[in-house]
Design an enzyme around this catalytic site. Structure first.
Site, mmCIF file in Angstrom:
data_model
loop_
_atom_site.group_PDB
_atom_site.id
_atom_site.type_symbol
_atom_site.label_atom_id
_atom_site.label_comp_id
_atom_site.label_asym_id
_atom_site.label_seq_id
_atom_site.Cartn_x
_atom_site.Cartn_y
_atom_site.Cartn_z
ATOM 1 N N ASP A 181 79.163 36.454 61.747
ATOM 2 C CA ASP A 181 79.007 35.997 60.357
ATOM 3 C C ASP A 181 79.776 36.940 59.413
ATOM 4 O O ASP A 181 79.458 38.122 59.342
ATOM 5 C CB ASP A 181 77.506 35.984 60.003
ATOM 6 C CG ASP A 181 77.234 35.317 58.673
ATOM 7 O OD1 ASP A 181 78.145 35.249 57.831
ATOM 8 O OD2 ASP A 181 76.090 34.874 58.469
ATOM 9 N N HIS A 227 78.680 31.949 59.987
ATOM 10 C CA HIS A 227 77.643 31.647 58.984
ATOM 11 C C HIS A 227 77.074 30.233 59.173
ATOM 12 O O HIS A 227 76.004 29.920 58.666
ATOM 13 C CB HIS A 227 78.222 31.826 57.572
ATOM 14 C CG HIS A 227 77.180 32.032 56.515
ATOM 15 N ND1 HIS A 227 76.357 33.136 56.456
ATOM 16 C CD2 HIS A 227 76.813 31.246 55.463
ATOM 17 C CE1 HIS A 227 75.531 33.033 55.420
ATOM 18 N NE2 HIS A 227 75.786 31.892 54.803
ATOM 19 N N SER A 268 70.760 30.459 54.459
ATOM 20 C CA SER A 268 71.621 31.210 53.554
ATOM 21 C C SER A 268 70.908 31.471 52.218
ATOM 22 O O SER A 268 69.902 32.166 52.193
ATOM 23 C CB SER A 268 72.949 30.466 53.405
ATOM 24 O OG SER A 268 73.914 31.275 52.796
HETATM 25 C C1 MLT Z 1 75.395 31.980 49.831
HETATM 26 O O1 MLT Z 1 76.540 31.561 49.845
HETATM 27 O O2 MLT Z 1 74.449 31.243 49.608
HETATM 28 C C2 MLT Z 1 75.201 33.430 50.065
HETATM 29 O O3 MLT Z 1 75.773 33.801 51.196
HETATM 30 C C3 MLT Z 1 73.786 33.820 50.062
HETATM 31 C C4 MLT Z 1 73.269 33.877 48.662
HETATM 32 O O4 MLT Z 1 74.065 33.947 47.743
HETATM 33 O O5 MLT Z 1 72.049 33.858 48.500
#
Ligand code: MLT
Length: 204
Positions: free
Chosen positions: A156, A187, A106
């Protein structure tokens, strides 16, 4: 736990020349992905920094303005900062830079993608779990010869199929060899993601 260039991090020595650079997601820390790293390659050394940005107390690797909307100036600065840490840690722990594989989840996958796009040559290989397009560089020359696995979830709600294809196309345009996989997952990581990543790693 130790600090190097201001990054709190974990380093676990390995019994092979390979090092996995573990980059956690939002709200994670340097211990989050150690078990994942060990299951991907029990012989590899593990280098796991903690993101230096705090969002409501949650560590991240760069600032965002909203979900999926990134602070691009901060992202560029943080990309350079993390790239410097990787080079310094490689020297300090006497790691082989050619055997470095980033494993990001992520937000950690997004900064790994940013290093691939902005600092070609730092990461020869990367596994990007649930990654998005972090930024589109002003200039893109096909000088990044990295091998990259992008592992997304087909359900996702944060990373769409289009976004995943856009990232794959951008990295290919930058010269990378890209494999794009969609797991039957959202996710969160699934066992299918681990299987795919293990099989992808086994070719090197
Ligand atoms: C997260 O929650 O980390 C996002 O989906 C990805 C990001 O903000 O880089």
């Amino acid at each position: 736990m130790s600090t190097l260039l201001d990054f709190v991090h974990e380093f676990v020595p390995g019994s092979s020349p390979r090092t996995l650079l573990l980059l956690h997601g939002t709200g994670g820390n340097e211990r989050d992905l150690l078990a994942l790293g060990q299951s991907l390659d029990p012989a590899a050394a593990l280098l796991s920094p903690r993101g230096r940005v705090l969002e409501n107390g949650m560590p991240r690797f760069f600032r965002r303005l909203a979900e999926g909307v990134f602070d691009l100036d901060d992202l560029k600065t943080r990309t350079d900062e993390l790239a410097r840490f990787v080079v310094a840690a490689t020297e300090q722990y006497r790691l082989d830079p050619a055997q470095l594989i980033a494993v990001g989840y992520s937000n950690g996958a997004n900064i790994a993608a940013s290093i691939l796009l902005l600092r070609p040559g730092i990461l020869p290989r990367a596994i990007l779990f649930r990654a998005m397009v972090p930024l589109v560089p002003e200039q893109l020359s096909a000088e990044n010869k990295a091998d990259v696995l992008i592992a997304e979830g087909e359900r996702d709600p944060i990373v769409s199929r289009d976004e995943a294809h856009r990232l794959a196309a951008l990295l290919r345009q930058a010269g990378a060899q890209v494999t794009l996989h969609f797991a039957r997952a959202d996710h969160s990581l699934s066992t299918q993601d681990i299987d795919v990543a293990q099989r992808w790693l086994a070719q090197f």
